[in-house]
Design a protein around this motif. Sequence first.
Motif, PDB file in Angstrom:
ATOM      1  N   ASP A 256       4.598   8.359  -5.456  1.00  0.00           N
ATOM      2  CA  ASP A 256       3.857   7.651  -4.417  1.00  0.00           C
ATOM      3  C   ASP A 256       4.784   7.315  -3.247  1.00  0.00           C
ATOM      4  O   ASP A 256       5.399   6.253  -3.207  1.00  0.00           O
ATOM      5  CB  ASP A 256       3.235   6.384  -4.994  1.00  0.00           C
ATOM      6  N   PHE A 257       4.883   8.239  -2.302  1.00  0.00           N
ATOM      7  CA  PHE A 257       5.722   8.019  -1.129  1.00  0.00           C
ATOM      8  C   PHE A 257       5.105   6.986  -0.181  1.00  0.00           C
ATOM      9  O   PHE A 257       5.791   6.457   0.680  1.00  0.00           O
ATOM     10  CB  PHE A 257       5.963   9.330  -0.376  1.00  0.00           C
ATOM     11  N   ASP A 258       3.811   6.721  -0.317  1.00  0.00           N
ATOM     12  CA  ASP A 258       3.132   5.782   0.575  1.00  0.00           C
ATOM     13  C   ASP A 258       3.324   4.325   0.162  1.00  0.00           C
ATOM     14  O   ASP A 258       3.036   3.422   0.942  1.00  0.00           O
ATOM     15  CB  ASP A 258       1.631   6.096   0.618  1.00  0.00           C
ATOM     16  N   ASP A 259       3.811   4.076  -1.033  1.00  0.00           N
ATOM     17  CA  ASP A 259       4.024   2.709  -1.502  1.00  0.00           C
ATOM     18  C   ASP A 259       5.250   2.122  -0.795  1.00  0.00           C
ATOM     19  O   ASP A 259       6.381   2.554  -1.022  1.00  0.00           O
ATOM     20  CB  ASP A 259       4.228   2.699  -3.017  1.00  0.00           C
ATOM     21  N   ASP A 260       5.021   1.147   0.070  1.00  0.00           N
ATOM     22  CA  ASP A 260       6.138   0.596   0.842  1.00  0.00           C
ATOM     23  C   ASP A 260       7.101  -0.200  -0.027  1.00  0.00           C
ATOM     24  O   ASP A 260       8.204  -0.529   0.397  1.00  0.00           O
ATOM     25  CB  ASP A 260       5.648  -0.248   2.012  1.00  0.00           C
ATOM     26  N   GLY A 261       6.730  -0.516  -1.271  1.00  0.00           N
ATOM     27  CA  GLY A 261       7.638  -1.184  -2.188  1.00  0.00           C
ATOM     28  C   GLY A 261       8.751  -0.270  -2.679  1.00  0.00           C
ATOM     29  O   GLY A 261       9.726  -0.731  -3.278  1.00  0.00           O
ATOM     30  N   ASN A 262       8.615   1.021  -2.445  1.00  0.00           N
ATOM     31  CA  ASN A 262       9.633   1.984  -2.861  1.00  0.00           C
ATOM     32  C   ASN A 262      10.789   2.083  -1.862  1.00  0.00           C
ATOM     33  O   ASN A 262      11.696   2.887  -2.065  1.00  0.00           O
ATOM     34  CB  ASN A 262       9.013   3.376  -3.033  1.00  0.00           C
ATOM     35  N   TYR A 263      10.744   1.309  -0.804  1.00  0.00           N
ATOM     36  CA  TYR A 263      11.736   1.429   0.255  1.00  0.00           C
ATOM     37  C   TYR A 263      12.369   0.088   0.596  1.00  0.00           C
ATOM     38  O   TYR A 263      11.713  -0.950   0.532  1.00  0.00           O
ATOM     39  CB  TYR A 263      11.085   1.995   1.536  1.00  0.00           C
ATOM     40  N   ASP A 264      13.639   0.131   0.977  1.00  0.00           N
ATOM     41  CA  ASP A 264      14.288  -1.015   1.604  1.00  0.00           C
ATOM     42  C   ASP A 264      14.253  -0.756   3.105  1.00  0.00           C
ATOM     43  O   ASP A 264      14.682   0.308   3.569  1.00  0.00           O
ATOM     44  CB  ASP A 264      15.752  -1.143   1.156  1.00  0.00           C
ATOM     45  N   LYS A 265      13.760  -1.735   3.831  1.00  0.00           N
ATOM     46  CA  LYS A 265      13.612  -1.576   5.275  1.00  0.00           C
ATOM     47  C   LYS A 265      14.429  -2.635   5.998  1.00  0.00           C
ATOM     48  O   LYS A 265      14.489  -3.773   5.556  1.00  0.00           O
ATOM     49  CB  LYS A 265      12.139  -1.706   5.672  1.00  0.00           C
ATOM     50  N   GLU A 266      15.048  -2.242   7.080  1.00  0.00           N
ATOM     51  CA  GLU A 266      15.731  -3.190   7.953  1.00  0.00           C
ATOM     52  C   GLU A 266      15.210  -2.994   9.362  1.00  0.00           C
ATOM     53  O   GLU A 266      15.175  -1.873   9.862  1.00  0.00           O
ATOM     54  CB  GLU A 266      17.246  -2.970   7.919  1.00  0.00           C
ATOM     55  N   PHE A 267      14.811  -4.087   9.972  1.00  0.00           N
ATOM     56  CA  PHE A 267      14.264  -4.035  11.317  1.00  0.00           C
ATOM     57  C   PHE A 267      15.263  -4.614  12.307  1.00  0.00           C
ATOM     58  O   PHE A 267      16.135  -5.392  11.951  1.00  0.00           O
ATOM     59  CB  PHE A 267      12.946  -4.830  11.386  1.00  0.00           C
TER      60      PHE A 267
END
Length: 134
Positions: A66-77
């Motif tokens: 599931d590439f669409d699950d944003d929980g699979n990513y660490d994001k920095e803004f």
Amino acid sequence: MNANDLELKISGLQKAIEEHKADASRYEDELKQTTKKLEDINKPELTPLQFDLIQEAIERGVEEFDFDDDGNYDKEFGINYDGKVHLESLDLTCTYELVEMITSRVHKLFTEAECPEEDDNSQLNNVTHVEKVI
């Protein structure tokens, strides 16, 4: 020696260099082919059908993730000078899940071979057997 002799000698040397470059090129190609053969000598051979099955298993494993699950990513803004918010970095955090999906699909294509008995020296394998002798 005069100018004509020197020009003739230069021409001959250039031709000799070109001939040796061609020989060196052939030797380099042969060296690459032989090195590749050495690398491949102990690899198990697969049929084109087996390669296709492995490719399809990998594709199915990737499709299931599931590439669409944003929980699979660490994001920095971050914020630009004009006040706009932008994404500084995006890291996939659960690569182990993706790898597990792919490997489980590939493992389904094969059966695990049994290790030969200790007395059976007819097959060589890469398993190291260590015993403690007292």
